[in-house]
Write an enzyme that holds these catalytic residues in place. Structure first.
Site, PDB file in Angstrom:
ATOM      1  N   GLY A   1       0.832  -1.205   0.000  1.00 36.63           N
ATOM      2  CA  GLY A   1       0.000   0.000   0.000  1.00 36.63           C
ATOM      3  C   GLY A   1       0.862   1.248   0.000  1.00 36.63           C
TER       4      GLY A   1
ATOM      5  N   ARG B   1       0.286   5.596  -1.624  1.00 33.91           N
ATOM      6  CA  ARG B   1      -0.146   6.882  -1.053  1.00 33.91           C
ATOM      7  C   ARG B   1      -0.303   6.769   0.467  1.00 33.91           C
ATOM      8  NH1 ARG B   1      -6.299   6.932  -1.219  1.00 33.91           N
ATOM      9  NH2 ARG B   1      -6.880   4.930  -2.098  1.00 33.91           N
TER      10      ARG B   1
ATOM     11  N   ASP C   1      -1.617  -7.121  -5.747  1.00 33.40           N
ATOM     12  CA  ASP C   1      -2.782  -7.160  -4.862  1.00 33.40           C
ATOM     13  C   ASP C   1      -2.427  -8.128  -3.735  1.00 33.40           C
ATOM     14  OD1 ASP C   1      -5.171  -7.835  -3.593  1.00 33.40           O
ATOM     15  OD2 ASP C   1      -6.348  -7.649  -5.431  1.00 33.40           O
ATOM     16  N   VAL C   2      -2.464  -7.655  -2.505  1.00 31.86           N
ATOM     17  CA  VAL C   2      -2.003  -8.496  -1.383  1.00 31.86           C
ATOM     18  C   VAL C   2      -2.921  -9.684  -1.086  1.00 31.86           C
ATOM     19  CG1 VAL C   2      -0.676  -6.646  -0.258  1.00 31.86           C
ATOM     20  CG2 VAL C   2      -3.074  -7.042   0.414  1.00 31.86           C
TER      21      VAL C   2
ATOM     22  N   ASN D   1       1.076  -2.653   5.310  1.00 34.23           N
ATOM     23  CA  ASN D   1       0.318  -1.416   5.487  1.00 34.23           C
ATOM     24  C   ASN D   1      -0.970  -1.374   4.657  1.00 34.23           C
ATOM     25  OD1 ASN D   1       0.071   1.733   5.840  1.00 34.23           O
ATOM     26  ND2 ASN D   1       0.183   1.361   3.626  1.00 34.23           N
TER      27      ASN D   1
ATOM     28  N   SER E   1      -4.789  -0.814  13.973  1.00 30.78           N
ATOM     29  CA  SER E   1      -5.596   0.405  14.125  1.00 30.78           C
ATOM     30  C   SER E   1      -6.146   0.437  15.547  1.00 30.78           C
ATOM     31  CB  SER E   1      -6.767   0.388  13.146  1.00 30.78           C
ATOM     32  OG  SER E   1      -7.717   1.383  13.492  1.00 30.78           O
TER      33      SER E   1
ATOM     34  N   TYR F   1     -13.794  -3.875   9.807  1.00 33.03           N
ATOM     35  CA  TYR F   1     -12.456  -3.270   9.922  1.00 33.03           C
ATOM     36  C   TYR F   1     -11.829  -3.561  11.286  1.00 33.03           C
ATOM     37  CZ  TYR F   1      -8.921   0.453   9.608  1.00 33.03           C
ATOM     38  OH  TYR F   1      -7.749   1.174   9.593  1.00 33.03           O
TER      39      TYR F   1
ATOM     40  N   ALA G   1     -12.554  -5.942  13.369  1.00 34.72           N
ATOM     41  CA  ALA G   1     -12.253  -7.382  13.489  1.00 34.72           C
ATOM     42  C   ALA G   1     -10.968  -7.711  12.730  1.00 34.72           C
ATOM     43  CB  ALA G   1     -13.416  -8.206  12.953  1.00 34.72           C
TER      44      ALA G   1
ATOM     45  N   LYS H   1      -8.460  -5.736  12.106  1.00 30.38           N
ATOM     46  CA  LYS H   1      -7.287  -5.151  12.762  1.00 30.38           C
ATOM     47  C   LYS H   1      -6.990  -5.839  14.101  1.00 30.38           C
ATOM     48  CE  LYS H   1      -6.218  -2.086   9.609  1.00 30.38           C
ATOM     49  NZ  LYS H   1      -4.947  -2.161   8.884  1.00 30.38           N
TER      50      LYS H   1
ATOM     51  N   ILE I   1      -5.669   9.565  11.560  1.00 26.26           N
ATOM     52  CA  ILE I   1      -4.553  10.118  10.780  1.00 26.26           C
ATOM     53  C   ILE I   1      -5.085  10.805   9.515  1.00 26.26           C
ATOM     54  CG2 ILE I   1      -2.328   9.579   9.693  1.00 26.26           C
ATOM     55  CD1 ILE I   1      -2.414   8.838  12.707  1.00 26.26           C
TER      56      ILE I   1
HETATM   57  P1  NDP Z   1      -5.090   4.921   1.987  1.00 29.06           P
HETATM   58  O1  NDP Z   1      -6.413   4.454   1.512  1.00 29.06           O
HETATM   59  O2  NDP Z   1      -4.704   6.344   1.831  1.00 29.06           O
HETATM   60  O3  NDP Z   1      -3.929   4.021   1.331  1.00 29.06           O
HETATM   61  C1  NDP Z   1      -4.005   2.625   1.342  1.00 29.06           C
HETATM   62  C2  NDP Z   1      -3.165   2.081   0.220  1.00 29.06           C
HETATM   63  O4  NDP Z   1      -3.301   0.651   0.184  1.00 29.06           O
HETATM   64  C3  NDP Z   1      -3.637   2.609  -1.147  1.00 29.06           C
HETATM   65  O5  NDP Z   1      -2.539   2.934  -1.948  1.00 29.06           O
HETATM   66  C4  NDP Z   1      -4.395   1.403  -1.689  1.00 29.06           C
HETATM   67  O6  NDP Z   1      -4.458   1.328  -3.091  1.00 29.06           O
HETATM   68  C5  NDP Z   1      -3.582   0.255  -1.138  1.00 29.06           C
HETATM   69  N1  NDP Z   1      -4.323  -0.990  -1.222  1.00 29.06           N
HETATM   70  C6  NDP Z   1      -5.644  -1.188  -1.000  1.00 29.06           C
HETATM   71  N2  NDP Z   1      -5.974  -2.459  -1.235  1.00 29.06           N
HETATM   72  C7  NDP Z   1      -4.829  -3.102  -1.606  1.00 29.06           C
HETATM   73  C8  NDP Z   1      -4.519  -4.431  -1.988  1.00 29.06           C
HETATM   74  N3  NDP Z   1      -5.465  -5.381  -2.046  1.00 29.06           N
HETATM   75  N4  NDP Z   1      -3.245  -4.734  -2.319  1.00 29.06           N
HETATM   76  C9  NDP Z   1      -2.269  -3.784  -2.289  1.00 29.06           C
HETATM   77  N5  NDP Z   1      -2.500  -2.509  -1.941  1.00 29.06           N
HETATM   78  C10 NDP Z   1      -3.777  -2.173  -1.608  1.00 29.06           C
HETATM   79  O7  NDP Z   1      -5.021   4.473   3.512  1.00 29.06           O
HETATM   80  P2  NDP Z   1      -4.121   5.013   4.729  1.00 29.06           P
HETATM   81  O8  NDP Z   1      -2.804   5.431   4.249  1.00 29.06           O
HETATM   82  O9  NDP Z   1      -4.956   5.929   5.518  1.00 29.06           O
HETATM   83  O10 NDP Z   1      -3.996   3.661   5.573  1.00 29.06           O
HETATM   84  C11 NDP Z   1      -2.834   2.847   5.567  1.00 29.06           C
HETATM   85  C12 NDP Z   1      -2.978   1.802   6.653  1.00 29.06           C
HETATM   86  O11 NDP Z   1      -3.157   2.451   7.915  1.00 29.06           O
HETATM   87  C13 NDP Z   1      -4.170   0.875   6.470  1.00 29.06           C
HETATM   88  O12 NDP Z   1      -3.842  -0.424   6.886  1.00 29.06           O
HETATM   89  C14 NDP Z   1      -5.205   1.478   7.400  1.00 29.06           C
HETATM   90  O13 NDP Z   1      -6.146   0.524   7.809  1.00 29.06           O
HETATM   91  C15 NDP Z   1      -4.323   1.950   8.537  1.00 29.06           C
HETATM   92  N6  NDP Z   1      -4.927   2.963   9.377  1.00 29.06           N
HETATM   93  C16 NDP Z   1      -5.226   4.222   8.895  1.00 29.06           C
HETATM   94  C17 NDP Z   1      -5.798   5.168   9.730  1.00 29.06           C
HETATM   95  C18 NDP Z   1      -6.121   6.555   9.276  1.00 29.06           C
HETATM   96  O14 NDP Z   1      -6.622   7.318  10.101  1.00 29.06           O
HETATM   97  N7  NDP Z   1      -5.852   6.950   8.040  1.00 29.06           N
HETATM   98  C19 NDP Z   1      -6.116   4.844  11.117  1.00 29.06           C
HETATM   99  C20 NDP Z   1      -5.769   3.520  11.516  1.00 29.06           C
HETATM  100  C21 NDP Z   1      -5.188   2.633  10.656  1.00 29.06           C
HETATM  101  P3  NDP Z   1      -5.574   2.197  -3.916  1.00 29.06           P
HETATM  102  O15 NDP Z   1      -4.953   3.519  -4.118  1.00 29.06           O
HETATM  103  O16 NDP Z   1      -5.772   1.441  -5.173  1.00 29.06           O
HETATM  104  O17 NDP Z   1      -6.793   2.206  -3.074  1.00 29.06           O
END
Ligand code: NDP
Length: 247
Positions: free
Chosen positions: A12, A15, A63-64, A90, A142, A155, A157, A159, A188
């Site tokens: 991930g 971004r 894709d993970v 991530n 999370s 979500y 569950a 995490k 965040i």
């Molecule tokens: P974003 O949605 O900004 O980024 C997530 C990234 O993961 C995106 O680039 C997305 O791709 C990618 N992604 C999604 N599905 C897959 C997949 N199947 N395989 C590979 N990559 C994938 O999320 P955040 O940066 O906010 O979150 C990052 C992590 O932090 C996550 O695990 C989230 O649960 C956790 N988190 C975030 C919080 C927050 O407040 N933001 C709070 C708590 C935890 P695409 O661009 O195609 O969607």
């Protein structure tokens, strides 16, 4: 906190928090392999990692949830980079709804990416780490998984599952000098939270003792610590980066 010349995989990484983690590790001198479903955003992260001082940064479309692709991609990383030293799980998604209205497919999808994806990546990466008798696994959990959150049955569950998986990984791999820890972000500022209605954001802010939303960089600092040599004697731990929300 050294990660110099270590090879780090960040899922991930296109971004948000993943990008900040990749750039932070790059700044510490790590070589970075980004993995994400979309190629385009990763190109920008590669550029930022190179500018930050990474000796090598590459993007892999992955894709993970795709077991076969994971095997092939990690083999390719090992070949191109020479080892796999750090894995940051991530990649994560949300499909929020109240429990009584939640569709089964929203449950399945979130569990598949957040929990099964973390398992699949860990299973494959750990084989490389165990062979070389060194490794760092950092899972992004999370606060939802620690304290629960209305509207996030799937979500939270997933995490909470990541927390359990982290502890078992830590126990199983410790003898091979591989550590596993989790960072649990709170609220965040990323695309994931930008879409929330202002009322929801205000309510969340009221519950944060430090009185601000976190930045992706706040999370990246904790990840960099767990990934570094400085955290050699820490495993199976969960650290919340949440401004004091859950304590
Ligand atoms: P974003 O949605 O900004 O980024 C997530 C990234 O993961 C995106 O680039 C997305 O791709 C990618 N992604 C999604 N599905 C897959 C997949 N199947 N395989 C590979 N990559 C994938 O999320 P955040 O940066 O906010 O979150 C990052 C992590 O932090 C996550 O695990 C989230 O649960 C956790 N988190 C975030 C919080 C927050 O407040 N933001 C709070 C708590 C935890 P695409 O661009 O195609 O969607």
């Amino acid at each position: 906190m050294s990660v110099t010349d270590r090879v780090a995989i960040v899922t991930g990484g296109g971004r948000g928090i993943g990008r900040a983690i990749a750039v932070r590790l790059a700044r510490g001198g790590a070589k970075v392999a980004l993995m994400d479903v979309l190629e385009e955003p990763m190109a920008e992260t590669v550029k930022l990692c190179t500018e930050a001082g990474s000796p090598l940064a590459k993007a892999y479309k992955l894709d993970v949830t795709d077991e076969e692709a994971i095997e092939k991609t990690l083999e390719a990383v090992n070949e191109a980079f020479g080892s796999i030293d750090i894995l940051v799980n991530n990649a994560g998604i949300t499909r929020d709804d109240l429990l009584m209205r939640m569709e089964t497919r929203a449950w399945d999808l979130v569990l598949a990416v957040n929990l099964k994806g973390t398992f699949l990546m860990t299973r494959t990466a750990s084989r490389y780490m165990m062979r070389q008798r060194r490794g760092r696994i950092v899972n992004i959990a999370s606060v939802s998984g620690l304290a629960g959150n209305a509207g996030q049955a799937n979500y939270s569950a997933s995490k909470a599952g990541v927390v359990g998986l982290t502890k078992t990984t830590a126990r199983e791999l410790a003898a091979r000098n591989v550590t596993a820890n989790a960072v649990a972000p709170g609220f965040i500022r990323t695309d994931m939270t930008d879409v929330l209605p202002p009322a929801v954001k205000e309510k969340a802010l009221a519950n944060i003792p430090l009185r601000r939303m976190g930045e992706a960089e706040d999370v990246a600092e904790a990840v960099a610590f767990f990934a570094s040599d400085a955290a050699a004697y820490i495993t199976g731990q969960v650290v919340a980066v949440d401004g004091g929300m859950v304590m």
